[in-house]
Design an enzyme around this catalytic site. Structure first.
Site, PDB file in Angstrom:
ATOM      1  N   HIS A  26       0.917  -1.164   0.128  1.00  0.00           N
ATOM      2  CA  HIS A  26       0.189   0.119   0.009  1.00  0.00           C
ATOM      3  C   HIS A  26       0.829   1.295   0.003  1.00  0.00           C
ATOM      4  O   HIS A  26       1.270   1.678   1.095  1.00  0.00           O
ATOM      5  CB  HIS A  26      -0.770   0.150   1.294  1.00  0.00           C
ATOM      6  CG  HIS A  26      -1.863   1.142   1.077  1.00  0.00           C
ATOM      7  ND1 HIS A  26      -3.252   0.936   1.173  1.00  0.00           N
ATOM      8  CD2 HIS A  26      -1.906   2.380   0.858  1.00  0.00           C
ATOM      9  CE1 HIS A  26      -3.813   2.105   1.257  1.00  0.00           C
ATOM     10  NE2 HIS A  26      -2.801   2.982   1.201  1.00  0.00           N
ATOM     11  N   HIS A  45       1.216   5.241  -2.304  1.00  0.00           N
ATOM     12  CA  HIS A  45       0.596   6.174  -3.185  1.00  0.00           C
ATOM     13  C   HIS A  45       1.766   6.751  -4.196  1.00  0.00           C
ATOM     14  O   HIS A  45       2.418   7.948  -3.642  1.00  0.00           O
ATOM     15  CB  HIS A  45      -0.094   7.433  -2.460  1.00  0.00           C
ATOM     16  CG  HIS A  45      -1.359   6.881  -1.848  1.00  0.00           C
ATOM     17  ND1 HIS A  45      -2.567   6.925  -2.406  1.00  0.00           N
ATOM     18  CD2 HIS A  45      -1.567   6.001  -0.676  1.00  0.00           C
ATOM     19  CE1 HIS A  45      -3.506   6.729  -1.245  1.00  0.00           C
ATOM     20  NE2 HIS A  45      -2.642   6.055  -0.334  1.00  0.00           N
ATOM     21  N   GLN A  54      -9.542   9.482  -5.061  1.00  0.00           N
ATOM     22  CA  GLN A  54      -9.247  10.193  -3.801  1.00  0.00           C
ATOM     23  C   GLN A  54     -10.353  11.080  -3.241  1.00  0.00           C
ATOM     24  O   GLN A  54     -10.809  11.174  -2.203  1.00  0.00           O
ATOM     25  CB  GLN A  54      -7.773  11.108  -3.960  1.00  0.00           C
ATOM     26  CG  GLN A  54      -7.593  11.953  -2.957  1.00  0.00           C
ATOM     27  CD  GLN A  54      -7.252  11.241  -1.789  1.00  0.00           C
ATOM     28  OE1 GLN A  54      -5.930  10.462  -1.643  1.00  0.00           O
ATOM     29  NE2 GLN A  54      -7.880  11.089  -0.753  1.00  0.00           N
ATOM     30  N   HIS A  63      -9.847   1.984   0.528  1.00  0.00           N
ATOM     31  CA  HIS A  63      -9.552   2.792   1.484  1.00  0.00           C
ATOM     32  C   HIS A  63     -10.919   2.821   2.456  1.00  0.00           C
ATOM     33  O   HIS A  63     -11.858   3.378   2.001  1.00  0.00           O
ATOM     34  CB  HIS A  63      -9.001   4.272   1.072  1.00  0.00           C
ATOM     35  CG  HIS A  63      -7.626   4.440   0.949  1.00  0.00           C
ATOM     36  ND1 HIS A  63      -7.282   3.909  -0.291  1.00  0.00           N
ATOM     37  CD2 HIS A  63      -6.394   5.262   1.376  1.00  0.00           C
ATOM     38  CE1 HIS A  63      -5.734   4.332  -0.450  1.00  0.00           C
ATOM     39  NE2 HIS A  63      -5.471   5.201   0.709  1.00  0.00           N
ATOM     40  N   GLU A  70     -11.146   5.051   7.121  1.00  0.00           N
ATOM     41  CA  GLU A  70      -9.698   5.738   7.407  1.00  0.00           C
ATOM     42  C   GLU A  70      -9.984   7.290   8.062  1.00  0.00           C
ATOM     43  O   GLU A  70      -9.980   8.059   7.584  1.00  0.00           O
ATOM     44  CB  GLU A  70      -8.934   6.265   6.282  1.00  0.00           C
ATOM     45  CG  GLU A  70      -7.581   6.442   6.876  1.00  0.00           C
ATOM     46  CD  GLU A  70      -6.482   7.125   5.743  1.00  0.00           C
ATOM     47  OE1 GLU A  70      -7.156   7.083   4.492  1.00  0.00           O
ATOM     48  OE2 GLU A  70      -5.451   7.232   5.949  1.00  0.00           O
ATOM     49  N   ASP A  91       2.183   3.507   2.841  1.00  0.00           N
ATOM     50  CA  ASP A  91       1.501   4.550   2.459  1.00  0.00           C
ATOM     51  C   ASP A  91       1.896   5.655   1.920  1.00  0.00           C
ATOM     52  O   ASP A  91       1.395   5.925   0.713  1.00  0.00           O
ATOM     53  CB  ASP A  91       0.418   4.925   3.706  1.00  0.00           C
ATOM     54  CG  ASP A  91      -0.860   5.138   3.454  1.00  0.00           C
ATOM     55  OD1 ASP A  91      -1.287   5.324   2.199  1.00  0.00           O
ATOM     56  OD2 ASP A  91      -1.645   5.757   4.428  1.00  0.00           O
ATOM     57  N   TRP A 136       0.764  13.885   3.327  1.00  0.00           N
ATOM     58  CA  TRP A 136      -0.012  13.191   4.492  1.00  0.00           C
ATOM     59  C   TRP A 136       1.113  12.733   5.476  1.00  0.00           C
ATOM     60  O   TRP A 136       0.833  12.350   6.581  1.00  0.00           O
ATOM     61  CB  TRP A 136      -0.948  11.880   4.052  1.00  0.00           C
ATOM     62  CG  TRP A 136      -1.961  12.286   3.140  1.00  0.00           C
ATOM     63  CD1 TRP A 136      -3.350  12.507   3.622  1.00  0.00           C
ATOM     64  CD2 TRP A 136      -1.967  12.211   1.773  1.00  0.00           C
ATOM     65  NE1 TRP A 136      -4.147  12.957   2.462  1.00  0.00           N
ATOM     66  CE2 TRP A 136      -3.472  12.546   1.495  1.00  0.00           C
ATOM     67  CE3 TRP A 136      -1.113  12.099   0.790  1.00  0.00           C
ATOM     68  CZ2 TRP A 136      -3.883  12.615   0.113  1.00  0.00           C
ATOM     69  CZ3 TRP A 136      -1.631  12.175  -0.631  1.00  0.00           C
ATOM     70  CH2 TRP A 136      -2.954  12.575  -0.797  1.00  0.00           C
TER      71      TRP A 136
HETATM   72  N1  17E Z   1      -5.098   9.523   0.567  1.00  0.00           N
HETATM   73  C1  17E Z   1      -5.854   8.984   1.366  1.00  0.00           C
HETATM   74  O1  17E Z   1      -7.134   9.073   1.466  1.00  0.00           O
HETATM   75  N2  17E Z   1      -5.105   8.457   2.567  1.00  0.00           N
HETATM   76  C2  17E Z   1      -4.236   8.215   2.689  1.00  0.00           C
HETATM   77  N3  17E Z   1      -3.463   7.872   3.808  1.00  0.00           N
HETATM   78  C3  17E Z   1      -3.079   8.848   1.805  1.00  0.00           C
HETATM   79  C4  17E Z   1      -3.704   9.158   0.700  1.00  0.00           C
HETATM   80  C5  17E Z   1      -1.667   8.732   1.809  1.00  0.00           C
HETATM   81 FE   FE2 Z   2      -3.533   5.049   1.536  1.00  0.00          FE
END
Ligand code: 17E
Ligand code: FE2
Length: 412
Positions: free
Chosen positions: A56, A58, A151, A209, A212, A308, A314
């Site tokens: 995982h 990005h 996203q 995702h 989160e 990540d 982030w």
């Molecule tokens: N985008 C997201 O929604 N959550 C994350 N942890 C990252 C990007 C890195």
């Molecule tokens: Fe992520």
């Protein structure tokens, strides 16, 4: 080429691994230590494992921290805002250059399999098109899986469904999602149904995702798991982050775990990222904001660790070393007990391979690809304690990376 004097996880004795071109030809128990011949790789009685995996990351966003501004609150939400500004400035070459630089950092730490989320909430799909080229251009270094990651949402973003569908047509391997970020709960549920349909239709894997957020009311994991159960797709589905589970009460989790076991989906936790991004709306006591890694594992569910981010909106740190994530994750998740620590490498090797559906493309077995690592310690426990490293990475029967450990001299 042979790898000699190798320790294998869970086995006594020393082994010789015979590599014939791109395949493992034999794995033989040695009668004792061997003296290396000219072409041998001497594991020196340390562990030899299959390669590390990054399940995982990005890669479209890496190495952009501070551009055009820093995430000052440290929240996921400000990160998404900063990224939207940076995303408006990206080009095809910008994406490719940063992704390849980051992949180099991963390769330097023994990683040979990578799953990257790529933001497809962009009418031009600039990042996705660039990453499809990167996937081909780095085949000698890593196997790269591309997730179509919305996203800014599927239902809550203009033409979100169309962009997801186009991303799969262009060549994404995995369908993503972000239900907790959709504008309403109903949109979140609809997004999961949509993405599961898309995956089933196209034959793609799924990696969402999911939840989160520290919001204990965010319950999209149950929706994803139920969709996976009903369709019989559990092994092909991954729930990433699921940090709200760290805030669910035990009564709800008791019921949820029954469903999770029936669905048998995979989990990725990114403990350094989550400990940094979550808990941000708390004062004290402050939540950890990390999913129930040990509890999932105890329940027989498949969990692995990912990085990540590397230097993005982030998370400002990161160097490609997945063992850093493992060490932090074991601390954060209360997994430093003897039993957990002595099989801790599972969390960055075989568990991750299962998440990525690597099947027979992965593992130290005769007939499988000649991809392996020589590590700097004889077992999992000692790898963690000594902050060990991958010293040699072999891919397709050839040495891809060799690291010389630091030398310390003491004078008294
Ligand atoms: N985008 C997201 O929604 N959550 C994350 N942890 C990252 C990007 C890195
Ligand atoms: Fe992520």
């Amino acid at each position: 080429m042979n790898v000699i004097n190798a320790r294998l996880r869970g086995k006594d004795g020393l082994y010789r691994i015979v590599l014939d071109g791109e395949r493992i030809a034999a794995i033989d128990l040695q009668p004792g230590p061997f003296t290396p011949a000219r072409d041998d790789i001497d594991a020196a009685q340390n562990l030899v494992t299959p390669p590390f995996i990054e399940p995982h990351i990005h890669l479209d966003a890496t190495l952009t921290a501070g551009e055009p501004r820093w995430n000052m609150s440290g929240t996921l939400f400000e990160g998404i805002e900063c990224w939207a500004e940076r995303k408006a400035l990206t080009t095809h070459e910008d994406i490719k250059t940063r992704a390849k630089k980051t992949l180099g950092m991963l390769v330097d730490h023994g990683i040979q399999f990578v799953r990257t989320h790529v933001d497809v909430t962009d009418p031009n799909l600039t990042a996705l098109k660039a990453m499809v080229e990167v996937r081909d251009e780095v085949r000698h270094l890593v196997d790269l899986q591309i997730v179509a990651f919305p996203q800014e949402g599927i239902e809550s973003y203009a033409n979100g469904r169309g962009l997801m569908t186009e991303a799969v047509a262009i060549g994404a391997d995995v369908v993503g999602g972000i239900p907790h970020f959709e504008n309403t709960r109903e949109h979140g549920v609809a997004s999961v149904e949509f993405l599961m349909d898309l995956a089933e239709r196209s034959g793609c894997l799924v990696d969402v995702h999911c939840d989160e957020t520290d919001d204990a009311q965010s319950r999209f994991l149950e929706v994803l798991a139920e969709q996976a159960r009903v369709r019989g797709m559990g092994a092909r589905v991954t729930a990433s982050h699921t940090v709200a589970m760290g805030s669910y009460d035990n009564a709800y989790c008791y019921k949820l775990f029954r469903l999770l076991k029936q669905a048998d989906i995979n989990f990725v936790s990114c403990p350094t990222e989550s400990i940094h991004l979550q808990g941000r709306f708390d004062t004290f006591p402050k939540r950890r904001g990390v999913t129930r890694v040990a509890e999932l594992d105890r329940a027989g569910l498949n969990v692995c660790f990912g990085q990540d981010s590397i230097v993005d909106p982030w998370y400002p740190l990161g160097n490609g070393n997945i063992l850093r994530i493992l060490e932090a994750g074991l601390h954060i998740c209360h997994m430093l007990g003897y039993e957990d620590i002595q099989r801790s490498l599972d969390l960055v090797t075989v568990n991750s391979a299962r998440t990525l559906n690597l099947g027979e493309r992965y593992g130290l077995e005769v007939g499988r690809p000649a991809n392996l690592l020589v590590l700097s310690a004889p077992d999992d426990y000692e790898m963690i304690r000594s902050q060990g490293q991958a010293l040699v990475s072999v891919r397709g029967g050839k040495v891809l990376m060799r690291r010389t450990p630091a030398q310390v001299q003491r004078f008294a």
